[in-house]
Every structure is written in structure tokens, then in C-alpha cells.
Write an enzyme that holds these catalytic residues in place. Structure first.
Site, mmCIF file in Angstrom:
data_model
loop_
_atom_site.group_PDB
_atom_site.id
_atom_site.type_symbol
_atom_site.label_atom_id
_atom_site.label_comp_id
_atom_site.label_asym_id
_atom_site.label_seq_id
_atom_site.Cartn_x
_atom_site.Cartn_y
_atom_site.Cartn_z
ATOM 1 N N TYR A 170 -13.104 -6.742 -11.950
ATOM 2 C CA TYR A 170 -13.045 -7.872 -11.011
ATOM 3 C C TYR A 170 -12.541 -7.556 -9.624
ATOM 4 O O TYR A 170 -12.011 -8.566 -8.739
ATOM 5 C CB TYR A 170 -11.680 -8.665 -11.751
ATOM 6 C CG TYR A 170 -10.308 -7.970 -12.124
ATOM 7 C CD1 TYR A 170 -9.587 -7.515 -10.975
ATOM 8 C CD2 TYR A 170 -10.234 -7.594 -13.512
ATOM 9 C CE1 TYR A 170 -8.469 -6.762 -11.217
ATOM 10 C CE2 TYR A 170 -8.991 -6.909 -13.780
ATOM 11 C CZ TYR A 170 -8.222 -6.569 -12.763
ATOM 12 O OH TYR A 170 -7.107 -5.668 -13.178
ATOM 13 N N LYS A 171 -12.632 -6.265 -9.102
ATOM 14 C CA LYS A 171 -12.548 -5.902 -7.920
ATOM 15 C C LYS A 171 -13.554 -5.938 -6.999
ATOM 16 O O LYS A 171 -14.446 -7.031 -7.157
ATOM 17 C CB LYS A 171 -11.739 -4.744 -7.747
ATOM 18 C CG LYS A 171 -10.421 -4.679 -8.424
ATOM 19 C CD LYS A 171 -9.501 -3.425 -8.165
ATOM 20 C CE LYS A 171 -8.146 -3.519 -9.059
ATOM 21 N NZ LYS A 171 -7.398 -4.360 -8.875
ATOM 22 N N ARG A 217 -2.016 -4.174 2.265
ATOM 23 C CA ARG A 217 -3.698 -3.491 2.085
ATOM 24 C C ARG A 217 -4.671 -4.503 2.512
ATOM 25 O O ARG A 217 -4.360 -5.949 2.369
ATOM 26 C CB ARG A 217 -3.659 -3.347 0.641
ATOM 27 C CG ARG A 217 -2.867 -2.667 -0.142
ATOM 28 C CD ARG A 217 -3.141 -1.985 -1.554
ATOM 29 N NE ARG A 217 -3.507 -3.292 -2.313
ATOM 30 C CZ ARG A 217 -3.842 -3.207 -3.621
ATOM 31 N NH1 ARG A 217 -3.854 -2.255 -4.223
ATOM 32 N NH2 ARG A 217 -3.988 -4.429 -4.244
ATOM 33 N N ASP A 221 -9.407 6.812 -13.793
ATOM 34 C CA ASP A 221 -9.358 5.462 -13.553
ATOM 35 C C ASP A 221 -10.208 4.946 -12.251
ATOM 36 O O ASP A 221 -9.808 5.462 -11.304
ATOM 37 C CB ASP A 221 -7.989 4.997 -13.297
ATOM 38 C CG ASP A 221 -7.799 3.396 -13.585
ATOM 39 O OD1 ASP A 221 -8.510 2.641 -12.865
ATOM 40 O OD2 ASP A 221 -6.703 3.018 -13.712
ATOM 41 N N PHE A 270 -1.530 4.440 -10.260
ATOM 42 C CA PHE A 270 -1.108 2.934 -10.733
ATOM 43 C C PHE A 270 -0.064 2.833 -12.024
ATOM 44 O O PHE A 270 -0.351 3.527 -12.944
ATOM 45 C CB PHE A 270 -2.480 2.175 -10.942
ATOM 46 C CG PHE A 270 -2.197 0.898 -11.010
ATOM 47 C CD1 PHE A 270 -2.110 0.002 -9.765
ATOM 48 C CD2 PHE A 270 -2.217 0.116 -12.282
ATOM 49 C CE1 PHE A 270 -1.818 -1.205 -9.799
ATOM 50 C CE2 PHE A 270 -2.039 -1.337 -12.228
ATOM 51 C CZ PHE A 270 -1.857 -2.084 -11.071
#
Length: 421
Positions: free
Chosen positions: A233-234, A382, A208, A136
Site C-alpha cells: 500500500y505504499k 517525512r 522487510d 519499524f
């Protein structure tokens, strides 16, 4: 795409799977629009219904009436550690080993600096950070920024595939820094074997977990990880921009130092001493005053996980992603789609990525039809599957809409992009 030998399920089969699904009742914990198929929980989780009442109580009573006394009366001061303990079982971590604080980027900066400092004391010649070029971007940016500030000969060594990682770790390697589940492809690393390999070569490992936590079982202690960070928050459904988390292996904690030594990490923050003295435990990884409003709402998402377990979540996740892949390959075989996500379920997280020359336009057409996924360059669509609320019938319906868009060419080929894709 190649059509699979297995016959895809019917929609009635999917409806029966939903009736038989032990996790199906958990969907009622979330506020989801009836006219939307939400397949973007890998980017932003849906809102727990409890979050609205929690926010109202927090603002109206705790802030509005109790004012500053809520740091004590409402337990605001303890939130980073208390919620860390609530999250710890999902990470395979122990009590008082996790804190919720800051953002993933800032937490990564802290643990990367701390890991390099530890290596500087033990093995000063180790000055290489190893990662993937497809990691990322913020992770790579943080490493690049830290290296430029240190100006002591540190470097970032990037590989182009997971298969190159083992050879890239050598006697110069200080830190291996990886995202457990790749944000683009959904490919998942073997954490245990990479930790073992890195340790055999004297390197420390930072994970991560942004695309892992809440979606796949994790065992940081068992797998002998060193550091971990990630967002809430995912799949944890903590709310947009909710504070991230940070974990440090207990064996490394006493020697851990980080450059963002704010007052919340002080052993006695309200003694107001001019010299910094770090807290003895995981709170030494904190920095400044936490954002209570957003931090408190994370608990609403974590509470849902008390109603199930990660093995059940993983089982459904694989069933959903397997179904999606099979249906896409059967229904959309005549179109130029390519599967980017590993076909082997053991190497996959909980999102599936497809490439298409006009992937952005196709995704925008899907969103306009009520199927919400997202897009990442280059050409990647995605689709995230959150077992807490995604239904098997949602998968069927999403693929039918995708096939119709592709069959009719009802998508734009424009290169224009919105700010958030």
C-alpha cells in the site's frame, strides 16, 4: 542547516524537468487532487484510476452476479500466487516464489518462526535474533512476542546503528532481521554485503521491504537473501491496508515450516483432510482465506509498473530527493532543521526526513496548506517522493510553502497528537 555551494534550480527549471521527464505521463494513471502536493506515498500510495472501475466490477459483477462461482470463474482462488508472479520482477525474484497474503506483521511472524525452526534443526545453539533498535516497531514486537511464546532461551539483540551490525552477528546468531530502508531516516542498507556477512557467520536474514519495493531496484536472488516480506500500500499503490507479500528463497522452501498452517496452505485444501499437508511451493506460506476485495485492487497498482522500469524510477527518485534537500538547505537555512536522511544518494531510499523541535506542528501546518507529508517521533517530518506521480514543480512548491511557514512561525507548538500522524 548549511547552505549548499550549488545554486538551487528555479521553478521554471523544475517545470522544464517535468516536460522532459519520461515518467511524467504516468501521473495520469492516478487520481490526485489538483490542490494537493502529495508527498506521503511512502505511507499510503495514491489511488490508481483503474482501481475504481476494478472495484465496481468486482462488487457488482463478480460478487454480485457470479457469487461464489467467482472463486473459479473470476480467478479469485489464484490471486495470491498470480499477483505474486506479477510482483516478483520488482523484487528480483523468480516465478512462483512470491505470494500476496495477510499483513506484513503476520508474514514476518511466519518467516521468523520458520527461520528459527530451520536453525533449531541445523544449529540448536543459535538462539539470538539481531536487529536495529530503530527498526519499524511491529517487526520488533513480532520478534518479542514469538520469543515469549517459545520460552526456550531465545533473545533479541538490538544495535543502535548500522555500523554495529557486523560485530553483533556471531556464533549465537540465528537470524538477522532488518528493514531495508529505515522508516524514520530513509537510510538504506547494503543488502548484498549484509547477506554475505550473516551467511559467513551461519545466520539467516529476513528483509522487510515495506519502504523499498516500488521505490528502489531490488535483487533478492542475486543478493542471496533468505526471506523477505513487505506491504503493497505504499509505493505499490495497492490501497489502504492492502495485503502484504512474502518471499522465500527457493533453496529454503522445501524445509520451511510455519506455525500459522491454515487451510489455504494445504496441498489439497478442498480435500478437507484432518491432517495438515503443506503445499509443495510458495503457497505453503499462505494461511486462511484471502481478502479478495482488497487483494484484487493491488493489481491496479502493479499494472502501472509494466509501463516503466525500476532503473528509471530510481533515477527520478534520486533527482527528486536531491532537489528537495538542496532547496530546503538553501531556502530554510536560517531555521533549526536537521537532515536525518543520508546525503549520499546510494544510501538513501525515496523519502527524506527532517527534524524540527516542533516537527508535528510544522507538518500539520503544511497539510493545512495542501502539502501532505507525515510525522514520526521524535520530531521527524517525512516527505515521500513517488516517481510515478511526483513532479519536480511539486518539490519546488512544497519547499516554498515550508519556508513561508517557518519564516512566519505559522505553526503550533502544542504537544497534542492526532491518532494517526
Amino acid at each position: 542547516m548549511t547552505t549548499p555551494d550549488a545554486t538551487p534550480m528555479t521553478r521554471d527549471d523544475c517545470l522544464q524537468c517535468d516536460l522532459d521527464d519520461p515518467l511524467a505521463p504516468l501521473r495520469a494513471q492516478f487520481d490526485l487532487p489538483e490542490d494537493v502536493i502529495y508527498l506521503d506515498g511512502n505511507s499510503l500510495g495514491a489511488r490508481p484510476k483503474a482501481a475504481l472501475a476494478r472495484a465496481q466490477a468486482l462488487i457488482a459483477q463478480e460478487w454480485g452476479r457470479q457469487l461464489i462461482s467467482s472463486w473459479n470463474k473470476a480467478g479469485w482462488y489464484d490471486l495470491p500466487r498470480r499477483l505474486g508472479n506479477k510482483l516478483a520482477p520488482l523484487l528480483g525474484a523468480g516465478a512462483d516464489e512470491v505470494v500476496l497474503t495477510d499483513s506484513t506483521s503476520i508474514n514476518l511472524f511466519k518467516v521468523l518462526a520458520g527461520a528459527l525452526q530451520c536453525q533449531a534443526r541445523l544449529a540448536p545453539s543459535r538462539k539470538v535474533i539481531v536487529s536495529e533498535r530503530g527498526n519499524f516497531p511491529t517487526d520488533l514486537y513480532m520478534a518479542q512476542g514469538l520469543i515469549s511464546w517459545l520460552a526456550r532461551g531465545y533473545s533479541l539483540r538490538l544495535v543502535d546503528s548500522a555500523g554495529e551490525l557486523a560485530a553483533a552477528i556471531d556464533g549465537d546468531t540465528a537470524v538477522l532481521m532488518l528493514t531495508h530502508v529505515n522508516y524514520r531516516s530513509g537510510a538504506m542498507h547494503d543488502m548484498q554485503s549484509l547477506n554475505r556477512h550473516a551467511h559467513e557467520h551461519g545466520a539467516l536474514v529476513i528483509w522487510d521491504l515495506a519502504h523499498s519495493v516500488g521505490a528502489v531496484p531490488l535483487a533478492l536472488q542475486r543478493d542471496e537473501a533468505d526471506f523477505a516480506v513487505g506491504c503493497t500500500y505504499k509505493y505499490l499503490n495497492g490501497g489502504p491496508g492492502a495485503p502484504a507479500f512474502l518471499w522465500i528463497a527457493p533453496r529454503l522452501l522445501a524445509a520451511f515450516e510455519q506455525p500459522l498452517s491454515g487451510w489455504w496452505a494445504h496441498a489439497q485444501p478442498f480435500a478437507m483432510q484432518p491432517e495438515f499437508l503443506p503445499e509443495a511451493g510458495i503457497a505453503r506460506a499462505l494461511c486462511g482465506t484471502p481478502p479478495v476485495l482488497s487483494l484484487a485492487l493491488v493489481e491496479c497498482g502493479l499494472d502501472v509498473f509494466d509501463l516503466t522500469d525500476m532503473q528509471a524510477i530510481r533515477q527520478k527518485s534520486l533527482a527528486l530527493t536531491n532537489l528537495f534537500i538542496a532547496l530546503v538547505e538553501a531556502r530554510c537555512a536560517s531555521h533549526p532543521l536537521a537532515l536525518l536522511t543520508p546525503r549520499d544518494a546510494a544510501q538513501r531510499g525515496s523519502h527524506v526526513s527532517l527534524t524540527h523541535t516542533h516537527g508535528y506542528g510544522v507538518m500539520q501546518a503544511l497539510i493545512a496548506r495542501g502539502v501532505i507529508g507525515d510525522y514520526r517521533e521524535p520530531h521527524i517530518m517525512r516527505f515521500g517522493f513517488t516517481p510515478l506521480y511526483t513532479r519536480y514543480a511539486d518539490v519546488w512548491d512544497a519547499v516554498e510553502i515550508l519556508a513561508d511557514i517557518l519564516d512566519t512561525g505559522a505553526y503550533s507548538s502544542s504537544d497534542a497528537r492526532a491518532k494517526v500522524t
